[in-house]
Structures are given as C-alpha cells and as structure tokens.
Design a protein around this motif. Sequence first.
Motif, short mmCIF file in Angstrom:
data_model
loop_
_atom_site.label_atom_id
_atom_site.label_comp_id
_atom_site.label_asym_id
_atom_site.label_seq_id
_atom_site.Cartn_x
_atom_site.Cartn_y
_atom_site.Cartn_z
N PHE A 71 1.16 1.33 -6.26
CA PHE A 71 2.56 0.89 -6.37
C PHE A 71 2.70 -0.63 -6.36
N ASP A 72 1.59 -1.35 -6.54
CA ASP A 72 1.62 -2.82 -6.54
C ASP A 72 2.19 -3.39 -5.25
N LEU A 73 1.90 -2.74 -4.15
CA LEU A 73 2.43 -3.24 -2.87
C LEU A 73 1.32 -3.78 -1.97
N ALA A 74 0.09 -3.73 -2.47
CA ALA A 74 -1.05 -4.09 -1.61
C ALA A 74 -0.93 -5.51 -1.06
N ASP A 75 -0.36 -6.40 -1.87
CA ASP A 75 -0.23 -7.79 -1.41
C ASP A 75 0.83 -7.96 -0.33
N HIS A 76 1.64 -6.95 -0.17
CA HIS A 76 2.76 -7.08 0.78
C HIS A 76 2.53 -6.30 2.07
N LYS A 77 1.31 -5.77 2.23
CA LYS A 77 1.14 -4.82 3.34
C LYS A 77 1.28 -5.44 4.72
N ASN A 78 1.12 -6.75 4.81
CA ASN A 78 1.28 -7.38 6.12
C ASN A 78 2.68 -7.95 6.36
N LYS A 79 3.53 -7.80 5.34
CA LYS A 79 4.90 -8.29 5.51
C LYS A 79 5.71 -7.29 6.33
N ARG A 80 6.72 -7.82 7.00
CA ARG A 80 7.61 -6.90 7.68
C ARG A 80 8.43 -6.15 6.65
N ILE A 81 8.77 -4.91 6.97
CA ILE A 81 9.44 -4.09 5.96
C ILE A 81 10.78 -4.69 5.56
N LYS A 82 11.46 -5.33 6.54
CA LYS A 82 12.76 -5.88 6.18
C LYS A 82 12.65 -7.07 5.22
N GLU A 83 11.44 -7.60 5.06
CA GLU A 83 11.27 -8.71 4.11
C GLU A 83 11.05 -8.21 2.69
N LEU A 84 10.90 -6.90 2.52
CA LEU A 84 10.62 -6.35 1.19
C LEU A 84 11.92 -6.09 0.44
N SER A 85 11.81 -6.09 -0.91
CA SER A 85 13.00 -5.79 -1.72
C SER A 85 13.32 -4.31 -1.59
N LYS A 86 14.52 -3.96 -2.03
CA LYS A 86 14.96 -2.57 -1.92
C LYS A 86 14.04 -1.63 -2.70
N GLY A 87 13.67 -2.10 -3.89
CA GLY A 87 12.78 -1.29 -4.73
C GLY A 87 11.44 -1.05 -4.05
N MET A 88 10.93 -2.11 -3.40
CA MET A 88 9.64 -1.97 -2.70
C MET A 88 9.79 -0.98 -1.55
N GLN A 89 10.92 -1.06 -0.85
CA GLN A 89 11.13 -0.15 0.28
C GLN A 89 11.20 1.30 -0.20
N GLN A 90 11.81 1.49 -1.39
CA GLN A 90 11.87 2.84 -1.95
C GLN A 90 10.46 3.38 -2.20
N LYS A 91 9.63 2.51 -2.74
CA LYS A 91 8.25 2.94 -3.02
C LYS A 91 7.53 3.25 -1.72
N ALA A 92 7.77 2.40 -0.70
CA ALA A 92 7.14 2.64 0.60
C ALA A 92 7.56 4.00 1.16
N GLN A 93 8.84 4.33 0.95
CA GLN A 93 9.34 5.63 1.39
C GLN A 93 8.58 6.77 0.74
N LEU A 94 8.37 6.58 -0.56
CA LEU A 94 7.66 7.64 -1.29
C LEU A 94 6.24 7.80 -0.75
N ILE A 95 5.62 6.68 -0.43
CA ILE A 95 4.26 6.75 0.13
C ILE A 95 4.30 7.57 1.42
#
Lengths: 301, 409
Positions: A119-143
């Motif tokens: 999901f192209d989120l590997a670079d963001h794995k150490n970020k806090r979830i609230k720092e992610l965009s809405k779309g990224m959070q949706q993908k995280a939810q799916l994971i």
Amino acid sequence: MATIDVRNVCKRFGKQQVVDDVSFEVVRGEIFGLLGPNGAGKTTTIRMILDIFKPDSGTISILGGPMTEDKKDRIGYLPEERGLYQDISLERGLVYLATLKGLSASEAQKRIQTWLERFDLADHKNKRIKELSKGMQQKAQLIATLVHEPELIIIDEPFSALDPVNTQMVKDLLREQRDAGKAIVMCTHQMHQVEELADRLVLINRGQSVLYGSLDEVRRRYAGQDVIVRALAPLPASLPGVDRVERENGQYRLHLTSGTTVQDLLRCLVEENIPLEQFEVALPTLDQIFIQIVTREGEAL
Amino acid sequence: MNKTWLVFKNELLNTIRRKSFILTLILIPLGSFIVLGIISLLQNSEAGAQVGQVFGGSQGVQVHGLVDQSGLIREIPEGSPGQFELYPSEQAARQALDEGAIDAFVLIAEDYLENGTVYYYRPDFNPMEGFDLSAELEHIINTNLLGENQALLARVQNPLNMEMEVLNPEPQRDPGNMLTFFLPYAVTFLFYIVILSSASLMLSSITSEKQNRVIEILMTSITPMQMLTGKIIALGLAGLFQTIVWTTAGLLLLRVSGTTFSLPAEFQLPVSIIFWGAIFFLLGYAVYASLMAGAGALVPNLRESSQVTTILVIPMVIPLMMINPLIQQPNGTIAVVLSLFPLTAPVSMMTRLAGTQVPIWQILLSILLLAITAALVIRAVSGMFRAQNLLSGQPFRMNVFFKALLGRL
C-alpha cells in the motif's frame, strides 16, 4: 455450510424496531451486499452477527455455530466509523490490533511489513497515525482488517470518503479476497458501488428484508419491457410492438408493449435491415429497483 | 487470558512512554531535591544571609531612644538585645529623631508604676514594630526594677523551667515546627494526586478509544472484561510505580534533610509508610479507577468525561478540605471516621500515618472496608462495561450511572 446464517432476527432499541425478521445466508467465495438506506438497520444487523449486540429473537450462526472468542480471530471487520489509535506509530498500532487477532508479535510485524509495502505505506510506518492523510489511514484500516487472513470479512461502507483511485484499489482487493475463497459482506447504502462487485445481496428497508437473491436474478426480476439499442442508421419512426422511443446519449431506449417479447423486436430490426451496434435488455440499476420497491411500499401503506 | 495480557502490555507501554508521565515521575522528586540543595547551600554560606536580606528587606541596626519620666530606669543593662540610648527629655529625643540619630523612641510615663503606660514614637506607621520591642523593653524595665534581687529577677524573667517527660516511646513532634503540619500535608497531596491521576488515566484511556473509534474493532477482538481487567492492572501498576518512586524519594529527602539540617528524629517517617502507601494506593485506585471505568463506559466523549471526573472526585477532596483537623488531631473522631469511610480512607489514612501513630486495628479495618468496597464497585462496573454501552454514544446522565452502579438498571 453457510459462513453466516441469519434467521428471523429481530432487534428493538427502546420503542424502535431496528431489525425486524431479517434472514439471509452468506457463503464462502462470494461478495454479499447488505444494502439499504441510512438507518435501515444494516449496522445493527452486522453488530448482531459479530455478537456485539444480542438479537431479541431469531438465531445467528457464524462459521458453523454461535460466536466464540476463538472465532473472533477468524473474522476481519472494518466498521463504518473507522478508528485507529492516533498517538502511536502506524506500525505499533497495527501490530497491537493484529496480536489481538491471535497473531504473534513477530508474525504480525512480518505480515504488516508486506502489506505496508503493497500500500506504499512502508515509509510512514514510524509516523504517528494522526500525522497520516485520510487516504493513508483508510489503507491502514484495511490492513488491520485483513492482516490475520480472516475467513470472513465484513466491511461497513467500504467506499465512504475514498477517492477514485482508492475505491478501485478496495474493489480489486475485495475481488482478490473472494477469489481466495473468503466470504465477504459489504454493507453499504451506495448501491451503484455494489452492482459491479456483489454476487448476491439482501436489501433492508426500515429494518425489514425487502429483496434477497443473486444480483442478476434480482435485476432480471425487476427488468421492465425496455430495450436499449444503438444503431448506425436512424430508427424508423414507428416499430411494431414499441409504444415509446426515448433518445439518450446517442442510444435509443425502446419501451415494448405488453405481449411483445425482446425476440420479437430483434427479429423486426433485423428484417428492417437496421445496422445494429448494441442491443440489450435494459436491466434496472439497484437504485431504480430500490426506488421501485420503496414507492410500492409507500403506496401499499 | 492471553488477550488480557496484550491489553495490559499495550496500556502499560502507552502510559509509561508518555512524556507527561516520565516528566512528572522524574521532575517532582528532582525538583524537591534541587530546592533542598539550594536551601542547604544557602544555609551553609554567606550567600544565605544575603538572600535573607533580599527577602527580609535591608533594615540595618535600628537605634531607639529611651526617655524615662518615671525615674525608674537607671541604666540600660549590658547585653540587651537591640540598641537603646537614654535621652534626658522628650524634647531631646524628638530632636535626635528629627536629626536621624535614632529611628524611634520610647517614653516611659511618669505614672508608669501605677498604670504601666509607655509611649512609642516613630516617624512612620508600623504597627508590628512595637511588639518586637516589647520583650527588650520588659528586660530593661525588669532589670532596673529588680536589679538588686537577682534571684527574683531570674524567676520573673523565666518563671517556668518546665521539663516535659512523654510517656510514649515514640518521639513526639514539636507543635511549633512547620514540618509537623507540612509533612502530613505533603503526604496527603501526594496520595490525592497519584490516585486521582491514575484513576483519571483510566477514564481518558477508555474515552479516547471511543473518540478514536477503535472501540468497535476492539469489541470484535476482545471481551469488555478483558479490556477492563487489562487496563485496570496496567494503569494501577504505572500508578503504583509512581507512588513508590515518589514516596521513596520523599523518604530519602527526609533522610538527607536529617543530615543536612539536623532534622529532629521524630520527623523521619518509618519505611513501613511505603508498604501501607502501596496498599492504600492500590485499593483507593481500584475503587476510583473502577468508578471512572464505569463512567467511561457511559460517556460519549472526552469533554463530558471531564465533567464526570469533577463529580466522582468529590469524596477525594473531603480529606483536603478537612486537612486541619486531620493533621492537628490525627487520632480525633473526624480523622478516624474519614480514614475508615472507604471513599475518603485512602488519602485520610495516609495523612494520619504521616502525622501520628495509628492503632493497627484501625489500619486493618480501613483496608478491609476499602477492599470490600473495591470488590463491590468492580462487580457493578463490570456489569456496566458492555459493548452496548461502549458503542451507544448516548449523552451521559449521572442518575443512569448511579442506578447502574447500584445494579438497578
């Protein structure tokens, strides 16, 4: 054996009958649409399936019997109100939720890494979830919903707040999961989204099941006497067995008179030697079917 | 059980990794040590005197005139504290005052023997100054009146040479020492803060999971009881850790003060206070954290949860409001009642333990009552902690909460 078997389930909150005698089955390897307008009782039905709420009457069997703690690990649920821990890192949040679904921390970490890369989120794995965009959070939810490879996937409003790219991604993902033999329940009020995905569906309105069956069968059942024709030459002013012709977007929508079959019209067009590009029975959309049903119900009242 | 452990581990890590937790854990004892260090440094150096001047104001030596119209004062006795100079008349003293030779003067009236009248003249208004002088004046007058009879003078100036023998093996505290009040006061606040902050963490942990909407995912992975148990133990342990660190730091602080300030032995708290502190913290925490958890199950968001906290902590505030009787009469009726009543017991009992010797039966009874209350509250709250409540989003109503607590819902 059905993955979900809901029989005559009722649920009341206070004076409101939220779910009223609803029955349906969901089997492996299918995408099942649980449809209905907002407030129809879809989420309550799902919560009863997941044993969050107890039904007042009726029975629910899931993965071959009543819900148990072990079975919870075999289910992936994405609720309508999406939620993740906001103040911890993406990876930690996902690993915690995955371990609650029975994975060991190391296994969870390994699988999550694979999903994050996909999901192209590997670079963001150490970020806090609230720092992610809405779309990224949706993908995280799916994971979080899929990481433990559940046999049953229940997704409430899968496409809400998704952009077209992510919508397509979710659709592809759901098809992939179905092909892998999972049972998928898609709960939504956006019926047009279901049309290209769902194999079977149940339509709930005001807590009651008003339609149940395979998508094709339902659409055929509600198909009227309309045919859509696209021709390379103009159609004659009148055709036998056609009482009205509408022109829309370069194509014709022909309303047949009762007693005229689609085959009659096709034969007639061939005999008239009209060069055809497209000839198809106009199947109603789910939205149209729903409006038809609700209007009929309204008239019955 | 395994999932309870996961909840516990996650909650504990979330809590102790929080910056605010680490900072308060370290900064409070560190701050106290720094303050102590500065005080002892100042006491042992000239800098102390300078700082004293800064805070006390630079007054210098005050010179007072003394005019005697009664004819009783023959001389200013040697070794008198303060500086007095005799003037023959009021006029001469006024002149000296005007010229700045003296700061004020005292006039002993002619009829002093009959009425004891003494006038005090000074250029500016300072009501406290007269009181400061009175002891010195008394000394001067007494010496002049009874100078010939030294034995009588000694008795007048020091009428009681009381020797007190306390029939209690424990060292007694001097009621005049500030620590007699501040030591139990500090312990009271410490316990109020640790119990309240740990219990509030419980409420905020649940409401934030509601606010984040993770709760619905959690409800399909774990049972409400697993969630409640994991959280209560984790936050309790974090709070216990905080309590022990702070109490140990406090004890160390007293020990260090003992050597630096030669603090009287009676102000050294027994090490057993850590043991009792841990028990009263855990039980108090169990009661309040469960109450908060119950409220957390019913409140829809963080904003409403803060209103609920205000109401739930009222019993905890009572010992703070009653701090004076608690400290002055640590074995009085009010103190005993407050330290036995379960909702006020954790804080009140610690106040008493820091202030006096509490009969062991009272400590044990208090623990028993508190344990029974904790068990009842946990049972009631576990009934409230259902998915339906956790997901309802209904506005919080206090009467619903209390009904649920009493099992009438």
